[in-house]
Design a protein around this motif. Sequence first.
Motif, PDB file in Angstrom:
ATOM      1  N   PRO A  68       9.751   4.449 -33.014  1.00 20.49           N
ATOM      2  CA  PRO A  68       8.560   3.708 -32.576  1.00 20.49           C
ATOM      3  C   PRO A  68       7.290   4.264 -33.209  1.00 20.49           C
ATOM      4  CG  PRO A  68       9.314   5.168 -30.837  1.00 20.49           C
ATOM      5  CD  PRO A  68      10.349   5.235 -31.914  1.00 20.49           C
ATOM      6  N   ASP A  69       6.253   3.446 -33.211  1.00 17.43           N
ATOM      7  CA  ASP A  69       4.942   3.875 -33.697  1.00 17.43           C
ATOM      8  C   ASP A  69       4.453   5.047 -32.831  1.00 17.43           C
ATOM      9  OD1 ASP A  69       2.167   4.112 -34.222  1.00 17.43           O
ATOM     10  OD2 ASP A  69       2.045   2.006 -34.779  1.00 17.43           O
ATOM     11  N   PRO A  70       3.983   6.146 -33.468  1.00 17.09           N
ATOM     12  CA  PRO A  70       3.486   7.296 -32.677  1.00 17.09           C
ATOM     13  C   PRO A  70       2.392   6.920 -31.690  1.00 17.09           C
ATOM     14  CG  PRO A  70       3.734   7.906 -34.980  1.00 17.09           C
ATOM     15  CD  PRO A  70       3.971   6.423 -34.913  1.00 17.09           C
ATOM     16  N   ALA A  71       1.669   5.828 -31.972  1.00 15.91           N
ATOM     17  CA  ALA A  71       0.614   5.392 -31.053  1.00 15.91           C
ATOM     18  C   ALA A  71       1.178   4.954 -29.701  1.00 15.91           C
ATOM     19  CB  ALA A  71      -0.183   4.254 -31.668  1.00 15.91           C
ATOM     20  N   LEU A  72       2.489   4.698 -29.653  1.00 17.47           N
ATOM     21  CA  LEU A  72       3.116   4.250 -28.409  1.00 17.47           C
ATOM     22  C   LEU A  72       3.590   5.406 -27.532  1.00 17.47           C
ATOM     23  CD1 LEU A  72       5.274   1.242 -29.718  1.00 17.47           C
ATOM     24  CD2 LEU A  72       3.098   1.138 -28.490  1.00 17.47           C
ATOM     25  N   ILE A  73       3.430   6.647 -27.999  1.00 18.18           N
ATOM     26  CA  ILE A  73       3.893   7.804 -27.224  1.00 18.18           C
ATOM     27  C   ILE A  73       3.277   7.844 -25.818  1.00 18.18           C
ATOM     28  CG2 ILE A  73       3.838  10.334 -27.077  1.00 18.18           C
ATOM     29  CD1 ILE A  73       4.247  10.391 -30.101  1.00 18.18           C
ATOM     30  N   PRO A  74       1.953   7.633 -25.664  1.00 22.06           N
ATOM     31  CA  PRO A  74       1.401   7.612 -24.293  1.00 22.06           C
ATOM     32  C   PRO A  74       2.021   6.530 -23.419  1.00 22.06           C
ATOM     33  CG  PRO A  74      -0.355   7.825 -25.913  1.00 22.06           C
ATOM     34  CD  PRO A  74       0.891   7.502 -26.681  1.00 22.06           C
ATOM     35  N   LEU A  75       2.353   5.379 -24.019  1.00 20.83           N
ATOM     36  CA  LEU A  75       2.979   4.305 -23.257  1.00 20.83           C
ATOM     37  C   LEU A  75       4.375   4.721 -22.796  1.00 20.83           C
ATOM     38  CD1 LEU A  75       3.026   1.408 -22.168  1.00 20.83           C
ATOM     39  CD2 LEU A  75       3.808   0.658 -24.433  1.00 20.83           C
ATOM     40  N   PHE A  76       5.153   5.338 -23.679  1.00 23.31           N
ATOM     41  CA  PHE A  76       6.477   5.821 -23.290  1.00 23.31           C
ATOM     42  C   PHE A  76       6.374   6.888 -22.202  1.00 23.31           C
ATOM     43  CE2 PHE A  76       8.083   3.831 -27.191  1.00 23.31           C
ATOM     44  CZ  PHE A  76       9.324   3.386 -26.777  1.00 23.31           C
ATOM     45  N   ALA A  77       5.349   7.732 -22.281  1.00 21.40           N
ATOM     46  CA  ALA A  77       5.151   8.757 -21.244  1.00 21.40           C
ATOM     47  C   ALA A  77       4.859   8.109 -19.894  1.00 21.40           C
ATOM     48  CB  ALA A  77       4.011   9.688 -21.652  1.00 21.40           C
ATOM     49  N   TYR A 182       5.602  -4.858 -20.950  1.00 21.48           N
ATOM     50  CA  TYR A 182       4.519  -4.560 -21.894  1.00 21.48           C
ATOM     51  C   TYR A 182       5.042  -3.687 -23.037  1.00 21.48           C
ATOM     52  CZ  TYR A 182      -0.023  -3.119 -23.699  1.00 21.48           C
ATOM     53  OH  TYR A 182      -1.095  -2.883 -24.522  1.00 21.48           O
ATOM     54  N   GLY A 183       5.868  -2.683 -22.705  1.00 26.33           N
ATOM     55  CA  GLY A 183       6.386  -1.773 -23.717  1.00 26.33           C
ATOM     56  C   GLY A 183       7.300  -2.453 -24.711  1.00 26.33           C
ATOM     57  N   ILE A 184       8.223  -3.302 -24.230  1.00 20.95           N
ATOM     58  CA  ILE A 184       9.159  -3.937 -25.145  1.00 20.95           C
ATOM     59  C   ILE A 184       8.459  -4.988 -26.009  1.00 20.95           C
ATOM     60  CG2 ILE A 184       9.961  -5.850 -23.668  1.00 20.95           C
ATOM     61  CD1 ILE A 184      12.835  -5.118 -24.640  1.00 20.95           C
ATOM     62  N   ARG A 185       7.358  -5.533 -25.521  1.00 22.94           N
ATOM     63  CA  ARG A 185       6.578  -6.472 -26.343  1.00 22.94           C
ATOM     64  C   ARG A 185       5.708  -5.732 -27.357  1.00 22.94           C
ATOM     65  NH1 ARG A 185       4.541 -11.350 -22.274  1.00 22.94           N
ATOM     66  NH2 ARG A 185       6.608 -11.903 -21.470  1.00 22.94           N
ATOM     67  N   ALA A 186       5.293  -4.512 -27.023  1.00 25.95           N
ATOM     68  CA  ALA A 186       4.426  -3.747 -27.925  1.00 25.95           C
ATOM     69  C   ALA A 186       5.207  -3.082 -29.055  1.00 25.95           C
ATOM     70  CB  ALA A 186       3.666  -2.681 -27.134  1.00 25.95           C
ATOM     71  N   THR A 187       6.536  -2.933 -28.881  1.00 28.30           N
ATOM     72  CA  THR A 187       7.374  -2.294 -29.892  1.00 28.30           C
ATOM     73  C   THR A 187       7.891  -3.359 -30.854  1.00 28.30           C
ATOM     74  OG1 THR A 187       8.062  -0.707 -28.203  1.00 28.30           O
ATOM     75  CG2 THR A 187       9.310  -0.730 -30.251  1.00 28.30           C
ATOM     76  N   ALA A 188       7.790  -3.092 -32.148  1.00 27.58           N
ATOM     77  CA  ALA A 188       8.145  -4.103 -33.155  1.00 27.58           C
ATOM     78  C   ALA A 188       9.583  -4.582 -32.997  1.00 27.58           C
ATOM     79  CB  ALA A 188       7.920  -3.533 -34.562  1.00 27.58           C
ATOM     80  N   ASP A 189      10.527  -3.671 -32.860  1.00 25.39           N
ATOM     81  CA  ASP A 189      11.935  -4.016 -32.688  1.00 25.39           C
ATOM     82  C   ASP A 189      12.317  -3.761 -31.231  1.00 25.39           C
ATOM     83  OD1 ASP A 189      14.780  -3.939 -32.520  1.00 25.39           O
ATOM     84  OD2 ASP A 189      14.915  -3.502 -34.655  1.00 25.39           O
ATOM     85  N   PRO A 190      12.767  -4.778 -30.493  1.00 26.65           N
ATOM     86  CA  PRO A 190      13.080  -4.571 -29.066  1.00 26.65           C
ATOM     87  C   PRO A 190      14.167  -3.529 -28.838  1.00 26.65           C
ATOM     88  CG  PRO A 190      13.899  -6.705 -29.833  1.00 26.65           C
ATOM     89  CD  PRO A 190      13.009  -6.172 -30.907  1.00 26.65           C
ATOM     90  N   PHE A 191      15.095  -3.394 -29.779  1.00 22.48           N
ATOM     91  CA  PHE A 191      16.177  -2.430 -29.592  1.00 22.48           C
ATOM     92  C   PHE A 191      15.711  -0.997 -29.862  1.00 22.48           C
ATOM     93  CE2 PHE A 191      18.387  -6.446 -30.063  1.00 22.48           C
ATOM     94  CZ  PHE A 191      19.252  -6.396 -28.979  1.00 22.48           C
ATOM     95  N   THR A 192      14.640  -0.843 -30.631  1.00 21.40           N
ATOM     96  CA  THR A 192      14.001   0.468 -30.742  1.00 21.40           C
ATOM     97  C   THR A 192      13.487   0.904 -29.384  1.00 21.40           C
ATOM     98  OG1 THR A 192      13.367   0.243 -33.051  1.00 21.40           O
ATOM     99  CG2 THR A 192      12.039   1.732 -31.725  1.00 21.40           C
ATOM    100  N   PHE A 193      12.802  -0.016 -28.701  1.00 22.62           N
ATOM    101  CA  PHE A 193      12.288   0.304 -27.364  1.00 22.62           C
ATOM    102  C   PHE A 193      13.424   0.666 -26.420  1.00 22.62           C
ATOM    103  CE2 PHE A 193      11.404  -0.905 -23.002  1.00 22.62           C
ATOM    104  CZ  PHE A 193      10.239  -0.199 -22.751  1.00 22.62           C
TER     105      PHE A 193
END
Length: 300
Positions: A68-77, A182-193
């Motif tokens: 995933p994009d490193p910018a999404l790390i706070p969202l994953f947290a 929100y997270g699965i929509r923000a991640t380019a590939d849903p299976f990455t999320f």
Amino acid sequence: MGDWIISLEGTEAGGHLALGLALLAALLHAFFGALQKGRHDPWLSRGAIDFAYGIMAAPVALFVEPWPDPALIPLFALIWAIHVVYKLCQGFTYTLGSYTVVYPVVRGTGPLFAVIGAGLLFGEHFNWVQWSGVALLVGAIYGLALYNLKHWQIGRDRLKPALVMAVVTGLFVAAYTTIDAYGIRATADPFTFLAWFFMIDGLTFPVVAVVRYARMDDKPDLGPLALRGFVGGVTAYFSFGAIMLATRLDDVGEAAVLRETSTVFAALIGWLVLGEKVGPRRVIMMALIALGAVIVEAGG
């Protein structure tokens, strides 16, 4: 496969697939809840399940799917934190109350606040027909809870705190449903999320389970517990994975409501598998729950 899912977003075929995924999630989530509430301590069961799906997800997240994009790390947290609190609340709820009693309250609280959250976060809005379906579904679920409160005889001294914890757990169901969407929509590939979600989500409760196991005087056999963890881990992929994909393909609120038909499946599992009684009044209320979900889907 991720490209295929993305190509279906916003299409009629995507809507039909989202419907099927939400109903699959409902059936499997009821089974998943019964696994956690079954003959093993719910904290140990949860730890075994999380360990299983975390281990299975790790190689896929690290070596198969794009990172995933490193910018999404706070969202994953944030997602990790919400799920940890949800599972803590769920563990206390299942410890206090019988499955057939507490599960409907958890699931009845979730869709109402998930619909509100989807409106605030995604701009989704239900029409009056859909809101009538939500009212019928939630009302029937809480009617089932009130009936249980009046008539349930097993562990009545802990019934009220169990129901309070069930409501709190339901609020976190709504929170994780909305933020996961929100997270699965923000991640380019849903299976990455999905891969990274299951890997990260599997980190905490195995530690909780190990600590609890070490403090037990009468320790259960690890073989059956490991088997329960494996079955629960596979079930979690198809249950939580299905509902997350459904929220990417179609409206979050509709998927959240349809998943709560799991209450019907849960009552059947409680009756057929766990030996808990299901009388005619409960059957009627379960039918109303299913009817409410049908109205929400048809009204949309």
